[in-house]
Design an enzyme around this catalytic site. Structure first.
Site, PDB file in Angstrom:
ATOM      1  N   GLU A  79      37.537  34.319  42.734  1.00  0.00           N
ATOM      2  CA  GLU A  79      37.110  35.330  41.786  1.00  0.00           C
ATOM      3  C   GLU A  79      36.183  34.725  40.737  1.00  0.00           C
ATOM      4  O   GLU A  79      35.148  35.510  40.347  1.00  0.00           O
ATOM      5  CB  GLU A  79      38.439  35.867  40.936  1.00  0.00           C
ATOM      6  N   LYS A 104      47.951  34.157  64.022  1.00  0.00           N
ATOM      7  CA  LYS A 104      48.293  35.150  63.082  1.00  0.00           C
ATOM      8  C   LYS A 104      48.928  36.516  63.856  1.00  0.00           C
ATOM      9  O   LYS A 104      48.382  36.830  64.707  1.00  0.00           O
ATOM     10  CB  LYS A 104      47.297  35.761  62.236  1.00  0.00           C
ATOM     11  N   ARG A 147      42.101  35.573  36.862  1.00  0.00           N
ATOM     12  CA  ARG A 147      41.586  34.224  37.276  1.00  0.00           C
ATOM     13  C   ARG A 147      40.129  33.832  36.818  1.00  0.00           C
ATOM     14  O   ARG A 147      39.644  32.794  36.971  1.00  0.00           O
ATOM     15  CB  ARG A 147      41.873  33.863  38.772  1.00  0.00           C
TER      16      ARG A 147
END
Length: 614
Positions: A362, A277, A390
């Site tokens: 979630e 990253k 969600r």
């Protein structure tokens, strides 16, 4: 310069393989120079430059469908598919989106702004191609923690009859550091001594045969087989998915060989790619969290340009948690891969044993909190409004029905800048207010925020505090009462003919607008969106000729709707107008631009107020 001549994947295919790494460096420079001016998702995109180049070089988009999960990894894809000349408009009003957008290009197949959807979507595409006898591959690029989401794992359980290619872009990071067993499983490193010992045993056996070079090749392959057997490959193979990897996502030879082979193999395949990253920009490699999503910055130093020192509601939420946790060991915080974004970084460091980052999950976060609440723990669940969607079933089934003592801190409520339609927090009032047992509160500034937080701790049952992504304004206009009571509205000022009802920070601009118009208007701060202060609302609507309800939320099903329902139940027929957000999805823009567009800034409110009350 190769990049200036690349306007489509066809242009890319004209390059020699040896030229591709040079193009990658140009793209990294291009990304860095542009994102430093516009802001955007930097680290994740620098990491997938090489992978995206190879995919477009070997496959044929859009006949071969590329699905990016999460979609913030798609910047190089946008550049290679004809949008580099518009890249200076990234995440700007009337500019290009920071996520895949079908209206922008035929190469954007799915509009992915939330994580973990790509495999399910790709499975559907793959089966549809089979049923329609269409050719073309389906390629899902999933990473940045998205594999920890339940939907991705559900899809893996169901794809054995497809011809899908899943690329697991593994960079050890979601927005922050990846969490949980799935991440550890994917990042597991074999003990090299164990592999070497096993290989030596194979070599001893083969040394008795006259194979020469072939024996060494078999041994080398044997090392790979040992690794694959003990690393993730065996699990995926048992699910009916062919596994390849781990592969260096910055090694062009490995990438080309792997994907050239994969194109000849039928059935579901997973390619485990390891990337860095922030690749190519030292500061982004060293500080991946800071450079995941960043506002305009100085390339040389990494410092944010025009950084605001004003406190945000997210920071205030973290402060409230720390203050309470110092004296209350029953309070815990839960978030779903949003530690920094929800203001919990310092709390997590100070109270690590009472902090839980569950990854991009979630649904699990909410029901986990319900379980905690059943044994005298007071869980605070920190979620963005857009991601709370969600977990809607869990809010109804586990929180609402059980009247569980779970507290929700709903960040990014209302209009959200930069990210566009996938991230707007404008629906939560409409879908939460219909659920029994819930209490929903909307602070205006720091004073009432702290009072609402304290009330959430003290009162049993599910409580929601919703707040937007902005700096906290302060006011001396009596908007905030000296004390807060659930279900009790606050009359800021009393007028004669007209009444305005609202909540949250919008009230600051409403008061300023009314003052500038020099109107004698009653203004009511609801404070609690659910339950409503029905007595105060009915009394004031009855005694005023006209009432205007103003809210930074979707009009359908919002607070205005609940007030109209209240009037209907009581057979009261007075002039009531709702000024709220229209029935649509919302464009990319700054928060101030969005407020202006929908007449929720001071000048827009002056127009709305004067038009209705004149």
């Amino acid at each position: 310069m190769y990049l200036e001549n690349i306007n489509s994947p066809e242009d890319l295919k004209k390059l020699n393989v040896e030229e591709l790494p040079i193009l990658a460096e140009e793209i990294r420079d291009f990304l860095l120079n542009n994102i430093s001016k516009t802001g955007g998702h930097l680290g994740s995109n620098l990491g997938v430059v090489d992978l995206t180049i190879i995919l477009h070089y070997l496959f044929n988009s859009p006949n071969d469908a590329f699905i990016f999960d999460v979609g913030h990894q798609s910047y190089t894809h946008k550049i290679l598919t004809g949008r580099k000349d518009k890249f200076h408009t990234l995440r700007q009003y009337n500019g290009i989106s920071g996520f895949p957008k079908r209206e922008e290009s035929k190469h954007d197949i799915e509009e992915t702004g939330h994580a973990s959807t790509s495999i399910s979507f790709g499975y559907g595409l793959s089966i549809a191609k089979k049923l329609n006898n269409n050719d073309g591959e389906v390629i899902c690029i999933i990473g940045d923690g998205a594999m920890t989401g339940g939907m991705a794992l559900e899809a893996l359980n169901n794809i054995s009859n497809s011809n899908i290619i899943i690329i697991l872009n593994n960079n050890d990071m979601s927005i922050g550091e990846n969490i949980g067993a799935v991440s550890k499983f994917l990042n597991k490193k074999l003990n090299e001594k164990f592999v070497q010992d096993a290989s030596n045993k194979v070599r001893d056996i083969l040394s008795n045969f006259p194979f020469g070079d072939l024996a060494n090749e078999i041994i080398d392959r044997g090392k790979g087989a040992i690794r694959t057997f003990l690393e993730p490959g065996i699990i995926f193979r048992n699910m009916g998915i062919k596994y390849f990897g781990p592969i260096d996502g910055h090694n062009y030879s490995e990438l080309i060989d792997t994907f050239t082979t994969i194109k000849t193999i039928r059935g579901p395949k997973i390619v485990h790619i390891n990337t860095i990253k922030g690749k190519g920009y030292k500061l982004a490699e060293e500080y991946p969290l800071k450079f995941h999503g960043i506002t305009p910055f100085n390339i040389e130093t990494g410092d944010i340009i025009n950084k605001s020192n004003e406190k945000t509601f997210s920071q205030l939420a973290g402060e409230c948690m720390i203050d309470e946790a110092k004296n209350n060991d029953k309070v815990v915080a839960i978030t779903a891969a949003m530690t920094s974004g929800t203001g919990l970084t310092q709390y997590a460091e100070s109270f690590n044993d009472r902090f839980f980052d569950v990854g991009i999950a979630e649904q699990h976060a909410v029901t986990f909190a319900v379980g905690l609440s059943q044994n005298n723990i007071i869980p605070f669940v920190f979620l963005y409004s857009t991601f709370l969607q969600r977990a809607y079933d869990q809010v109804i089934h586990d929180v609402g029905i059980m009247n569980a003592n779970v507290k929700f801190m709903i960040d990014r409520a209302g209009l959200v800048p930069d990210d566009g339609d996938t991230h707007q927090g404008v629906f939560d009032i409409s879908f939460l207010r219909i659920i029994p047992n819930l209490v929903i509160m909307a602070p205006v500034e720091e004073k009432d925020f702290r009072m609402m937080y304290k009330k959430s701790v003290e009162h049993i049952g599910p409580k929601f505090i919703r707040y937007n992504k902005s700096s906290i304004k302060t006011t001396n206009n009596n908007i905030i009462p000296s004390s807060f009571e659930i279900g009790k509205a606050h009359i800021i000022r009393e007028g004669s003919e007209y009444c305005i009802i609202s909540y949250g920070p919008t009230l600051i601009d409403i008061i300023d607008a009314v003052d500038e118009l020099k109107y004698n208007i009653t203004v009511i701060n609801l404070q609690t969106i659910k339950p409503l202060d029905e007595k105060t609302i009915l009394e004031n609507i009855k005694k005023h000729n006209k009432t205007l309800v103003i809210e930074e939320s979707i009009k359908k099903g919002g607070v205005g709707s609940s007030i109209l329902e209240l009037l209907s139940e009581n057979e009261i027929y007075k002039a009531v107008k709702i000024h709220a957000l229209p029935d649509k999805f919302f464009e990319v823009a700054t928060r101030n631009q969005l407020l202006k567009l929908y007449k929720l800034d001071k000048e827009g409110l002056k127009e709305v107020i004067s038009n209705f009350f004149n």
